[in-house]
Design an enzyme around this catalytic site. Sequence first.
Site, short mmCIF file in Angstrom:
data_model
loop_
_atom_site.label_atom_id
_atom_site.label_comp_id
_atom_site.label_asym_id
_atom_site.label_seq_id
_atom_site.Cartn_x
_atom_site.Cartn_y
_atom_site.Cartn_z
N SER A 32 5.42 7.35 11.75
CA SER A 32 4.55 8.51 11.56
C SER A 32 5.10 9.45 10.51
O SER A 32 6.31 9.64 10.41
CB SER A 32 4.37 9.27 12.88
OG SER A 32 3.56 10.42 12.68
N GLY A 52 3.86 1.23 2.55
CA GLY A 52 4.85 0.20 2.24
C GLY A 52 5.71 0.57 1.04
O GLY A 52 6.95 0.48 1.09
N LYS A 54 3.64 5.46 19.92
CA LYS A 54 2.99 5.89 18.67
C LYS A 54 1.50 6.16 18.91
O LYS A 54 0.93 7.10 18.34
CB LYS A 54 3.17 4.82 17.60
CG LYS A 54 2.42 5.09 16.28
CD LYS A 54 2.82 6.42 15.64
CE LYS A 54 2.45 6.51 14.17
NZ LYS A 54 1.03 6.34 13.86
N ALA A 66 -3.64 -3.50 10.32
CA ALA A 66 -3.61 -4.01 11.70
C ALA A 66 -4.72 -5.02 11.91
O ALA A 66 -5.80 -4.94 11.33
CB ALA A 66 -3.75 -2.84 12.69
N GLU A 122 -2.10 14.04 18.29
CA GLU A 122 -2.49 14.49 16.96
C GLU A 122 -3.98 14.80 16.91
O GLU A 122 -4.40 15.82 16.37
CB GLU A 122 -2.12 13.41 15.95
CG GLU A 122 -2.51 13.67 14.52
CD GLU A 122 -2.20 12.45 13.65
OE1 GLU A 122 -3.11 12.00 12.92
OE2 GLU A 122 -1.06 11.94 13.72
N HIS A 131 1.25 9.49 20.50
CA HIS A 131 1.50 10.44 19.43
C HIS A 131 0.20 10.71 18.67
O HIS A 131 -0.17 11.86 18.41
CB HIS A 131 2.57 9.90 18.48
CG HIS A 131 2.64 10.57 17.14
ND1 HIS A 131 1.71 10.34 16.14
CD2 HIS A 131 3.53 11.45 16.61
CE1 HIS A 131 2.01 11.06 15.08
NE2 HIS A 131 3.11 11.74 15.35
N ASN A 132 -0.50 9.65 18.29
CA ASN A 132 -1.72 9.82 17.52
C ASN A 132 -2.81 10.50 18.35
O ASN A 132 -3.61 11.29 17.82
CB ASN A 132 -2.22 8.47 17.01
CG ASN A 132 -1.43 7.97 15.82
OD1 ASN A 132 -0.26 8.33 15.64
ND2 ASN A 132 -2.03 7.13 15.00
N ALA A 141 0.86 -1.17 0.00
CA ALA A 141 0.00 0.00 0.00
C ALA A 141 0.91 1.24 0.00
O ALA A 141 2.13 1.12 -0.13
CB ALA A 141 -0.93 -0.02 1.21
N VAL A 142 0.33 2.40 0.14
CA VAL A 142 1.10 3.64 0.00
C VAL A 142 2.29 3.69 0.95
O VAL A 142 3.42 3.99 0.55
CB VAL A 142 0.18 4.86 0.23
CG1 VAL A 142 1.01 6.14 0.29
CG2 VAL A 142 -0.85 4.97 -0.89
N THR A 183 -1.54 -9.84 -3.13
CA THR A 183 -1.95 -9.73 -4.53
C THR A 183 -0.68 -9.50 -5.34
O THR A 183 -0.16 -8.39 -5.41
CB THR A 183 -2.94 -8.56 -4.72
OG1 THR A 183 -4.05 -8.74 -3.83
CG2 THR A 183 -3.43 -8.50 -6.16
#
Length: 483
Positions: A129, A15, A184, A77, A191, A187-188, A12-13, A35
């Site tokens: 992040s 990765g 993390k 996740a 945010e 952190h979120n 995905a983006v 895939t």
Amino acid sequence: MSQADIGVVGLAVMGENLILNMESKGFTVACFNRTTSKVDDFVNGRAAGKNILGAHSVEELVSSLKSPRKVMLMVKAGGAVDATIDSLLPLMDKGDIIIDGGNTHFPDTDRRMAKVEAAGLHYIGTGVSGGEEGALKGPSIMPGGSPEAWEAVKPIFQGICAKTDSGEPCCEWVGNGGAGHFVKMVHNGIEYGDMQMICETYQMMKSGLGLSNDEMHDIFAEWNTGVLDSYLIEITRDIFGYRDEDGNATVDQILDTAGQKGTGKWTAISALDLGQPLTLIGEAVFARCLSALKDNRVEASKVLEGPSAKFDGDKAQMIEDLKQALYASKIVSYAQGYELMRAAAEEYGWSLNYGGIALMWRGGCIIRSAFLNNIRDAFDKNPELSNLLLDDFFKDAVHNAQASWRRVVSSSVNLGIPMPAIGAALAYFDGYRTERLPANLLQAQRDYFGAHTYERLDKPRGEFFHTNWTGRGGDTSASTYDV
């Protein structure tokens, strides 16, 4: 032939961009996606001509890696992480390393680490992040898990992470078990709070002061050069200045319902579990929940009336007041977040470097801001600092902002403009600085209806007393405990 320094599962983006980042820093990377057509598209597209190897099976991925093998999971996740770990374990040798780079709930990291270590491998759960741009150009990375794995991944992680202006890497070992994913998560949560407070400031500017998007663009541009200098202020500036192909302000065309993926909720739940007053972030989560009730709010707006007052004060002064209120509330948000991390460290046996965490957040991540340098300085000066508000720098900053902060919250109440997060920040500040809160009455109420006992001012802490308030209750009291 084993030739890749690290393998990444998930294209995905995040990765893809992490892989390109790693390759740009001199590492050879093998990649796999369930895939497999995405593997071919990536290798022949963005990764063409680069030291990136495509694998069409987990077996092929593992066989292409140098020892100790390092495989980083950038998958959704939940069950997908467990399934990928199960597919890797039979193929890897003792001392090899599995890394989860997703937004995983920290108890899951503890559980998976125990499973992987029982098989003789090492496990890292790391927060990453910075979004897609950070992943490509340098994210903030917060690794925790098996300490033995750190030296093997350190050159890669510190090679690809963001750097401070002085060149320090925004990545350092956080601690054992789920410590990295916990940090993390906090952190979120911060945010969530920062974004909500900016949105409350926006609503006061728009609905209270009647400012245009262009005026707000200029204000946020100026704010980004001072104490509020941060990524979120910067992108808010840009959003106010953005127009679609028809010349309309894009922000005005967006439906006012906020999404969320759960990390803010996890932070608030952890605070409840640990008995920490994380009020600001809790209100930020609930504000998103309230925004999602769009149809209900539309109906309510037709029948529920608020004040008819209009702002008739000095707009320039109110804009300055909003700046100071946002700054003071932001300090409270971090103070609460650090209190939560300190409570978690005590509960779970982690040894957290609080100044180091501020350094990790200084660059690359969504909450990066100039004042994280001041947080680092505060904890470097006093590693045992119990609350940021007690550090001289932040104490003075909040004292200087206090009058503005109170004017903003008062005005929001008078105008009927909701400020749940900024208001909660001020309420926390007032509660934290109050020597005697009304909890004595609350404890008397608990003792009255449930014989829950209380402590006395004139007796040592730890002695508990019960009063037969009605004369009918007897002398038997309930056991004393805290949830």
